[in-house]
Design an enzyme around this catalytic site. Structure first.
Site, PDB file in Angstrom:
ATOM      1  N   THR A  58       0.837  -1.206   0.000  1.00 58.40           N
ATOM      2  CA  THR A  58       0.000   0.000   0.000  1.00 58.40           C
ATOM      3  C   THR A  58       0.871   1.256   0.000  1.00 58.40           C
ATOM      4  O   THR A  58       0.654   2.185  -0.797  1.00 58.40           O
ATOM      5  CB  THR A  58      -0.938  -0.002   1.230  1.00 58.40           C
ATOM      6  OG1 THR A  58      -1.734  -1.190   1.179  1.00 58.40           O
ATOM      7  CG2 THR A  58      -1.825   1.218   1.262  1.00 58.40           C
ATOM      8  N   ASN A  82      -5.401  -9.361  -7.886  1.00 59.06           N
ATOM      9  CA  ASN A  82      -5.519 -10.067  -6.616  1.00 59.06           C
ATOM     10  C   ASN A  82      -6.749 -10.961  -6.534  1.00 59.06           C
ATOM     11  O   ASN A  82      -6.781 -11.888  -5.749  1.00 59.06           O
ATOM     12  CB  ASN A  82      -5.515  -9.074  -5.451  1.00 59.06           C
ATOM     13  CG  ASN A  82      -6.362  -7.871  -5.719  1.00 59.06           C
ATOM     14  OD1 ASN A  82      -6.181  -7.166  -6.714  1.00 59.06           O
ATOM     15  ND2 ASN A  82      -7.311  -7.610  -4.859  1.00 59.06           N
ATOM     16  N   CYS A 126     -17.474  -6.989   2.581  1.00 53.75           N
ATOM     17  CA  CYS A 126     -18.462  -6.490   3.524  1.00 53.75           C
ATOM     18  C   CYS A 126     -18.029  -5.111   4.001  1.00 53.75           C
ATOM     19  O   CYS A 126     -17.117  -4.989   4.800  1.00 53.75           O
ATOM     20  CB  CYS A 126     -18.586  -7.440   4.700  1.00 53.75           C
ATOM     21  SG  CYS A 126     -19.992  -7.049   5.728  1.00 53.75           S
TER      22      CYS A 126
HETATM   23  C1  LIG Z   1      -2.734  -6.280  -5.743  1.00 53.53           C
HETATM   24  C2  LIG Z   1      -2.420  -5.741  -4.389  1.00 53.53           C
HETATM   25  N1  LIG Z   1      -1.895  -4.521  -4.276  1.00 53.53           N
HETATM   26  C3  LIG Z   1      -1.584  -3.994  -3.079  1.00 53.53           C
HETATM   27  C4  LIG Z   1      -1.778  -4.690  -1.917  1.00 53.53           C
HETATM   28  C5  LIG Z   1      -1.437  -4.056  -0.589  1.00 53.53           C
HETATM   29  O1  LIG Z   1      -0.266  -4.597  -0.045  1.00 53.53           O
HETATM   30  P1  LIG Z   1       0.003  -4.501   1.544  1.00 53.53           P
HETATM   31  O2  LIG Z   1      -0.980  -5.419   2.184  1.00 53.53           O
HETATM   32  O3  LIG Z   1       1.412  -4.967   1.709  1.00 53.53           O
HETATM   33  O4  LIG Z   1      -0.173  -3.093   1.931  1.00 53.53           O
HETATM   34  C6  LIG Z   1      -2.335  -5.968  -1.980  1.00 53.53           C
HETATM   35  C7  LIG Z   1      -2.575  -6.711  -0.730  1.00 53.53           C
HETATM   36  O5  LIG Z   1      -3.160  -7.761  -0.700  1.00 53.53           O
HETATM   37  C8  LIG Z   1      -2.658  -6.509  -3.251  1.00 53.53           C
HETATM   38  O6  LIG Z   1      -3.202  -7.711  -3.373  1.00 53.53           O
END
Ligand SMILES: Cc1ncc(COP(=O)(O)O)c(C=O)c1O
Length: 408
Positions: free
Chosen positions: A77, A156, A332
């Site tokens: 993030t 994701n 949710c």
């Molecule tokens: C595609 C994607 N981007 C960003 C993130 C965020 O990463 P972090 O949890 O290390 O902040 C995730 C977390 O699952 C993710 O799947």
């Protein structure tokens, strides 16, 4: 071997930390506790050496020419925020337009929304029903005011792998910086920032069997040299791009995780793809009106996402959650249950967007676990459909769209 419950098959939310990673980290909490910026005594030199070694390992996994191109952050993030906000602010004089996609993770989308409120313009390129973005659409979205293209490497939810190399080539030809959110891809599939023309890349340790709370942003130093406005003011660590004392144990763990992924990637990917395909075949051959989401070929080896018509994803999870940890596409949020915006972006109906289930496998899953999860999923879907009046009507040949629902 006896199965141990609950079975974890939600490895795209996080992965278990590999015991070899934990082992590498432990001394850095106790006897090797130095500050890597303490340049005048052995405690500091030891910590700095450990950070350098980890940086080297991660750089090598990414195909980076120079380990100095990595900036450690608190996770994916923060890396994404730094990439997008840092580039937007730095290149504001050059232009105010950003190109991204509709299926980025919230860190990317919400950062873009904030930038829009600050006067930037953002184009959200749609995806095809397979989840792949059309590279020509990205090209058409770029204008002479565009400063940044940001397209995720692997999604994701549906695992779709974008044609990052083609987008990198296009961005370079148009003189635009290219960022990719590779948090789901690094350590799982080959990533090469040089060969793929990537200028900025975000990754995180906890999705590759490393610890939570550490990530990195790759920032290209040559051809072009990318500059970012830092988000944090302070001691000027990480070449001024991210101030703050480095979490040495976490970084050591991240480095060890990168090393393990690099060593095992081809075999691990092939094994997980085989297990995933077995799960997919089991479910799709036994459950009708079940639809695979995403591109069947261009996807992460450990990802399987299926929408089951006439059942709510959340109900499936509730039916399974004592034994199996999975994810549904519905998030949710406060009082409402939002359908997955990723599945919706593929053109699926709201009902199907509400009924998606993500199975994501990891290094420690076994064949027995896959067999169990497949069997139990089939049973739970069958039971829910037995209770579903909609499924019954549909099976009787009634066109559900023609029904006028009326409260008397
Ligand atoms: C595609 C994607 N981007 C960003 C993130 C965020 O990463 P972090 O949890 O290390 O902040 C995730 C977390 O699952 C993710 O799947």
């Amino acid at each position: 071997m006896a199965l141990k419950f609950p079975i974890f098959m939600d490895a795209q939310s996080t992965t278990p930390c590999d015991p070899r990673v934990v082992e590498a980290m432990l001394p850095y909490f106790t006897e090797k506790f130095g500050h890597p910026a303490s340049r005048n005594h052995p405690f500091g030199w030891e910590a700095e050496g450990a950070v350098d070694a980890a940086r080297q390992r991660i750089a090598s996994l990414l195909g980076a020419r120079d380990p100095k191109e990595l900036v450690f952050t608190s996770g994916g993030t923060e890396a994404i925020n730094l990439a997008l906000k840092g580039a937007a602010e730095m290149y504001r004089e050059k232009g105010n337009h950003i190109v991204t996609t509709m299926i980025e993770q919230r860190a990317g989308l919400d950062t873009c929304k904030r930038l829009e409120r600050q006067g930037f313009e953002v184009t959200y390129v749609p995806v095809r029903p397979s989840g792949l973005v059309d590279v020509d659409d990205v090209g058409r979205a770029i204008t002479d005011r565009t400063i940044l293209v940001s397209v995720m490497f692997a999604n994701n939810e549906i695992g779709t792998l974008q044609d990052v190399a083609a987008i990198g080539k296009l961005a370079k030809a148009r003189g635009v910086i290219f960022h990719t959110d590779a948090t789901q891809a690094v350590g799982k599939v080959p990533v090469d920032v040089e060969a793929m023309g990537i200028d900025l890349l975000s990754c995180t340790a906890h999705l590759m069997y490393g610890p939570k709370g550490v990530g990195a942003l790759y920032v290209r130093r040559r051809g072009p040299r990318v500059r970012l406005q830092p988000m944090l003011d302070g001691g000027g660590h990480e070449r001024g791009m991210r101030s703050g004392t480095l979490p040495v144990p976490l970084i050591v763990g991240f480095g060890r995780a990168a090393e393990l992924c690099a060593e095992g990637m081809p075999e691990e990917g092939a094994r997980l793809a085989r297990l995933r395909d077995r799960l997919q075949d089991m479910i799709l051959s036994r459950v009708d009106e079940a639809f695979l989401n995403g591109d069947p070929a261009r996807r992460l080896p450990h990802n399987l996402n299926i929408s089951f018509a006439y059942v709510e994803g959340e109900s499936v999870l509730m039916g399974l959650n004592k034994e199996t940890a999975l994810a549904s596409g519905s998030a949710c949020t406060s009082a409402t249950l939002e359908p997955s915006y990723v599945i919706a972006a593929l053109g699926a109906s709201t009902e199907l967007a509400h009924s998606s289930i993500r199975f994501s496998l990891h290094r420690f899953n076994t064949e027995e676990e896959v067999e169990f999860v497949g069997k139990r999923t089939i049973e739970v879907i069958g039971r829910l459909r037995d209770m579903s009046p909609l499924y019954e009507l549909a099976k009787e040949g009634v066109d559900l769209k023609s029904i006028r629902w009326k409260a008397e």
